[in-house]
Design an enzyme around this catalytic site. Structure first.
Site, PDB file in Angstrom:
ATOM      1  N   VAL A 291      38.807  46.309  44.676  1.00 49.09           N
ATOM      2  CA  VAL A 291      39.712  45.213  44.313  1.00 49.09           C
ATOM      3  C   VAL A 291      38.884  43.941  44.135  1.00 49.09           C
ATOM      4  O   VAL A 291      38.926  43.028  44.970  1.00 49.09           O
ATOM      5  CB  VAL A 291      40.821  45.012  45.373  1.00 49.09           C
ATOM      6  N   PRO A 292      38.093  43.876  43.052  1.00 44.95           N
ATOM      7  CA  PRO A 292      37.338  42.648  42.808  1.00 44.95           C
ATOM      8  C   PRO A 292      38.312  41.492  42.610  1.00 44.95           C
ATOM      9  O   PRO A 292      39.317  41.639  41.918  1.00 44.95           O
ATOM     10  CB  PRO A 292      36.536  42.945  41.541  1.00 44.95           C
ATOM     11  N   HIS A 293      38.020  40.376  43.262  1.00 46.06           N
ATOM     12  CA  HIS A 293      38.936  39.249  43.192  1.00 46.06           C
ATOM     13  C   HIS A 293      38.188  37.933  43.383  1.00 46.06           C
ATOM     14  O   HIS A 293      37.065  37.917  43.859  1.00 46.06           O
ATOM     15  CB  HIS A 293      40.050  39.391  44.236  1.00 46.06           C
ATOM     16  N   GLY A 294      38.853  36.871  42.997  1.00 43.84           N
ATOM     17  CA  GLY A 294      38.280  35.546  43.161  1.00 43.84           C
ATOM     18  C   GLY A 294      39.281  34.485  42.775  1.00 43.84           C
ATOM     19  O   GLY A 294      40.366  34.783  42.270  1.00 43.84           O
TER      20      GLY A 294
ATOM     21  N   LEU B 230      41.893  40.853  40.598  1.00 46.52           N
ATOM     22  CA  LEU B 230      42.851  39.783  40.834  1.00 46.52           C
ATOM     23  C   LEU B 230      42.151  38.435  40.753  1.00 46.52           C
ATOM     24  O   LEU B 230      41.132  38.226  41.417  1.00 46.52           O
ATOM     25  CB  LEU B 230      43.497  39.947  42.214  1.00 46.52           C
TER      26      LEU B 230
END
Length: 153
Positions: free
Chosen positions: A65-68, A103
């Site tokens: 779930v790569p997110h930033g 996300l």
């Protein structure tokens, strides 16, 4: 907020071309930048890579779930990618990742960002759902599975 309200079939890459962690981030960021004018691919990639340096967002069971957070983001933005062959992503369990939810949240969105991460985690915790997402024929079928699960949560 439901995942399917943020994620449309056009936000889904049913067959990622990428074979490396870095390329997955670029491919997902490119999809988001294409769909959301005002968000630049290179800036998205920078934010995602920055987060990955803190620790892999590969949470295990073939999921990442790569997110930033991004100042230019006006709302939550979600993208999904699937790799049938799997990608080495430094996941917690050391296994390749096949299902990716990306996300992006506005800089000042704390609560909603965390709620959406929790919602993604709940969805993917079910091995049956992960299997259905892997077996789905295309982006529309993937979206339908996510939509069905949203109505049950």
């Amino acid at each position: 907020m439901e995942l399917s309200s943020l994620l449309q079939p056009a936000d889904i890459i049913a067959e990622l071309v990428a074979t490396t962690k870095s390329d997955v981030l670029v491919e997902l960021a490119s999809q988001v930048a294409e769909r959301h004018p005002g968000l630049e691919r290179d800036e998205l990639v920078r934010v995602l890579q920055e987060r990955e340096r803190l620790g892999s967002t590969g949470i295990g069971d073939g999921i990442a779930v790569p997110h930033g957070k991004l100042k230019q983001a006006r709302e939550l933005v979600l993208a999904f990618g699937r790799s049938r062959s799997g990608v080495e992503f430094s996941a917690l369990d050391g296994r390749p990742v096949r299902l990716f939810f990306m996300l992006i949240a506005p800089q000042d969105a704390v609560g909603i960002h965390l709620k959406m991460l929790a919602r993604i985690s709940r969805l993917l915790k079910d091995p049956g759902i992960r299997r259905r997402l892997m077996d789905a024929a295309d982006a529309v079928a993937i979206h339908q599975i996510i939509q069905e699960q949203d109505s049950r949560q």
